[in-house]
Write an enzyme that holds these catalytic residues in place. Structure first.
Site, PDB file in Angstrom:
ATOM      1  N   LYS A 289       0.907  -1.150  -0.031  1.00  0.00           N
ATOM      2  CA  LYS A 289      -0.116   0.182  -0.045  1.00  0.00           C
ATOM      3  C   LYS A 289       0.805   1.337   0.117  1.00  0.00           C
ATOM      4  CE  LYS A 289      -3.933  -1.934   2.570  1.00  0.00           C
ATOM      5  NZ  LYS A 289      -5.055  -1.360   1.531  1.00  0.00           N
ATOM      6  N   ARG A 363     -10.382 -11.518   1.600  1.00  0.00           N
ATOM      7  CA  ARG A 363     -11.139 -12.534   1.339  1.00  0.00           C
ATOM      8  C   ARG A 363     -10.283 -14.072   1.466  1.00  0.00           C
ATOM      9  NH1 ARG A 363     -11.744  -9.311  -4.223  1.00  0.00           N
ATOM     10  NH2 ARG A 363     -11.115  -7.657  -2.698  1.00  0.00           N
TER      11      ARG A 363
HETATM   12  N1  BES Z   1      -8.159  -3.858   4.413  1.00  0.00           N
HETATM   13  C1  BES Z   1      -8.373  -3.295   2.836  1.00  0.00           C
HETATM   14  C2  BES Z   1      -9.684  -2.582   2.654  1.00  0.00           C
HETATM   15  C3  BES Z   1      -9.486  -1.074   3.211  1.00  0.00           C
HETATM   16  C4  BES Z   1      -8.980  -0.221   2.369  1.00  0.00           C
HETATM   17  C5  BES Z   1     -10.568  -0.803   4.187  1.00  0.00           C
HETATM   18  C6  BES Z   1      -9.011   1.012   3.249  1.00  0.00           C
HETATM   19  C7  BES Z   1     -10.597   0.473   4.707  1.00  0.00           C
HETATM   20  C8  BES Z   1      -9.843   1.406   3.946  1.00  0.00           C
HETATM   21  C9  BES Z   1      -8.479  -4.578   1.958  1.00  0.00           C
HETATM   22  O1  BES Z   1      -7.574  -5.767   2.491  1.00  0.00           O
HETATM   23  C10 BES Z   1      -7.954  -4.102   0.788  1.00  0.00           C
HETATM   24  O2  BES Z   1      -6.619  -3.724   0.741  1.00  0.00           O
HETATM   25  N2  BES Z   1      -8.599  -4.005  -0.030  1.00  0.00           N
HETATM   26  C11 BES Z   1      -8.267  -3.494  -1.467  1.00  0.00           C
HETATM   27  C12 BES Z   1      -8.920  -4.645  -2.736  1.00  0.00           C
HETATM   28  C13 BES Z   1      -8.237  -4.462  -4.020  1.00  0.00           C
HETATM   29  C14 BES Z   1      -6.938  -4.956  -3.962  1.00  0.00           C
HETATM   30  C15 BES Z   1      -8.929  -5.508  -4.825  1.00  0.00           C
HETATM   31  C16 BES Z   1      -8.790  -2.450  -1.817  1.00  0.00           C
HETATM   32  O3  BES Z   1      -9.916  -1.962  -1.459  1.00  0.00           O
HETATM   33  O4  BES Z   1      -8.293  -1.544  -2.317  1.00  0.00           O
HETATM   34 MN    MN Z   2      -5.223  -5.508   1.915  1.00  0.00          MN
END
Ligand code: BES
Ligand code: MN
Ligand code: ZN
Length: 505
Positions: A289, A363
């Protein structure tokens, strides 16, 4: 905080602070009227002269009113009667709680539950009435829940200061013994919220998978009819939970599968099973990230915190149901041993998953936890997760997303959220979205592309819950206050607890 009931007339009550609610342009009634009489009309005079803020959520602290034993009276504005919905009522209670916490009040007598909107002939939306709750019960319980929640402050990792908030130690409410059940529910729900908030707020170097497991053990120790089982890495490997294990393999903090069991009913009664995403820190892994705001990914165990909180609420209230709470706890880190984009994992179900992005890890831990949960033959299976940023794009911070193929279960969850004023809103799980998960090299891929990111994440999970009465709750927007330093909200403990209470009746 201690909650009690007390029907002593408000002016005679020896408490540090009385809390009453007052509408704009409306006659005083109940405790407010008694206070006005005892003070020879002083309260009404203050209102008439504009010295009391009767706007919705307005706060005025009165000191030393003649004829009233309590030294202080907190007057909460309720605004116009016609606009006074359950949501407005709930927020007034929360604001009163925050005000008391911030004004060094250690005991209070709260009469807000007397405040009732006059809306002849109108069934209010999203309230106790629809969920079959008695209004007086609902008002008292929400007053206590909100004051209890507002009374939380985070202190775990900093030195105390003189000007720290002085939390309320005890609160009494103006209701008779009949309302003891409402108070018992409130105690449990507050306990659950506080647990969830504290777990969310604790830093990721403390609140790691092993720490979550210890917390579960502590809860099991507190109740006779609660037991706990913690599966470590090797036990999960024996069960072939390769998706969950892959997510954790880049971290020295080994993953844990936490299984809490509560027996409040006959052992043959099918349990409700709650499953929580417990990523104690989500760096994104190799698909790292961006740096800004990454610290907020300590809240990526918000789903786990809320299912643990709702579990504790259920055990505290001793609801006559069977409940199992499963937490998939892991830390998603980049490392020489981390899983990679391109990897193909074989989940516990036997289905294979091509990894396109290691940041879609929630997931992956959930799919194995959901497969595992089916051995308990759940009456309902509900997972809760901070699963997608897309959920926040869709619904913002006010609602959790609810997805289910079972209309009745979706409705029960939405109604529970309304009644608890911890609301959820439904997104579709139509099969039309499923093709976005097609993979050339595996049974599915772990990301579905830009379009409908929350729904395709739900679709991914649906492949591991075939034949189950299952719902998915994405709490990415609701479980913490983004950006600021306000931290965890504890949500959706309220929604889940209400759902469990509804199941018990
Ligand atoms: N934990 C995150 C989702 C999230 C991001 C929650 C920001 C709250 C704030 C999750 O693990 C994630 O990174 N999801 C990705 C999925 C994508 C790579 C398909 C997302 O939402 O960007
Ligand atoms: Mn994530
Ligand atoms: Zn995550």
């Amino acid at each position: 905080m201690k909650f009690t009931l007390d029907t002593t007339p408000a002016p005679e009550l020896g408490t540090a602070c009385l809390v009453i609610g007052i509408f704009e342009h409306a006659a005083l009634h109940g405790s407010a009227e008694l206070i006005d009489q005892a003070s020879n009309g002083a309260l009404q005079q203050l209102i008439d002269s504009g010295d009391i803020n009767t706007d919705w959520k307005g706060t005025t602290m009165l000191h030393g009113l003649e004829g009233v034993v309590a030294k202080r009276i907190l007057v909460m504005g309720c605004g116009e009667t016609e606009k006074f919905s359950e949501v407005r009522y709930d927020r007034v209670c929360g604001s009163a709680g925050v005000f008391l916490r911030d004004h060094a009040t250690t005991s209070a007598h709260i009469c807000l539950n007397e405040v009732e909107a006059v809306k002849p002939g109108k069934v209010m939306s999203g309230t106790g009435q629809e969920a079959g709750l008695d209004q007086a019960h609902w008002r008292l319980r929400q007053a206590a829940v909100n004051v209890g929640r507002a009374n939380y402050s985070y202190t775990a990792t900093k030195a105390p200061k003189d000007d720290d908030n002085k939390p309320l130690v005890s609160a009494s409410f103006n209701a008779d013994a009949e309302m003891e059940l409402a108070l018992a529910e409130a105690r449990g729900i507050v306990k659950g919220y506080l647990r969830s908030m504290e777990l969310g707020n604790l830093p990721p170097n403390i609140c790691n998978p092993a720490f979550l497991a210890e917390q579960a053990r502590a809860i099991a120790n507190d109740y006779e009819n609660v037991s706990v089982e913690i599966l470590d890495k090797d036990e999960m490997a024996q069960l072939k939970m390769s998706a969950l294990l892959a997510v954790g393999q880049g971290s020295v903090n080994e993953p844990k599968l936490i299984v809490l069991k509560y027996q409040g009913s006959n052992e043959n009664t099918r349990p409700i099973v709650l499953v929580g995403k417990g990523i104690t820190f989500d760096t994104g892994g190799i698909s790292l990230k961006p740096g800004p705001n990454m610290e907020q990914m300590k809240f990526d165990m918000g789903g786990a915190a809320s299912v643990i909180g709702a579990f504790e609420a259920c055990a505290d209230i001793q609801l006559p149901i069977n409940l199992i709470c499963i937490v998939a706890a892991a830390e998603n880190m980049p490392d020489g041993n981390a899983y990679r984009p391109g990897d193909v994992l074989t989940s516990m179900s036997g289905k294979t998953i091509e990894i396109l992005n290691t940041d879609a890890e929630g997931r992956l831990v959930l799919c194995d936890a959901l497969t595992y949960s089916q051995r308990f033959n759940p009456a309902a299976l509900i997972d809760v997760a901070t699963l997608t940023g897309a959920c926040v794009v869709a619904l913002g911070h006010h609602a959790s997303a609810i997805m289910s193929k079972h209309d009745d279960l979706a409705k029960q969850l939405i109604d529970a959220g309304q009644a608890a004023i911890d609301r959820g809103w439904r997104l579709p799980l139509w099969d039309d979205y499923q093709p976005q998960l097609k993979s050339t090299f595996a049974d599915m891929r772990n990301v579905g592309g830009m379009a409908a990111g929350s729904i395709t994440a739900g679709c991914f999970l649906s492949r591991f819950t075939k034949g189950q009465r299952w719902a998915h709750i994405d709490c990415a927007g609701s479980t913490w206050i983004w950006g600021g330093d306000k931290g965890s909200t504890g949500r959706p403990v309220g929604l889940l607890s209400q759902f469990l209470i509804d199941q018990a009746s």
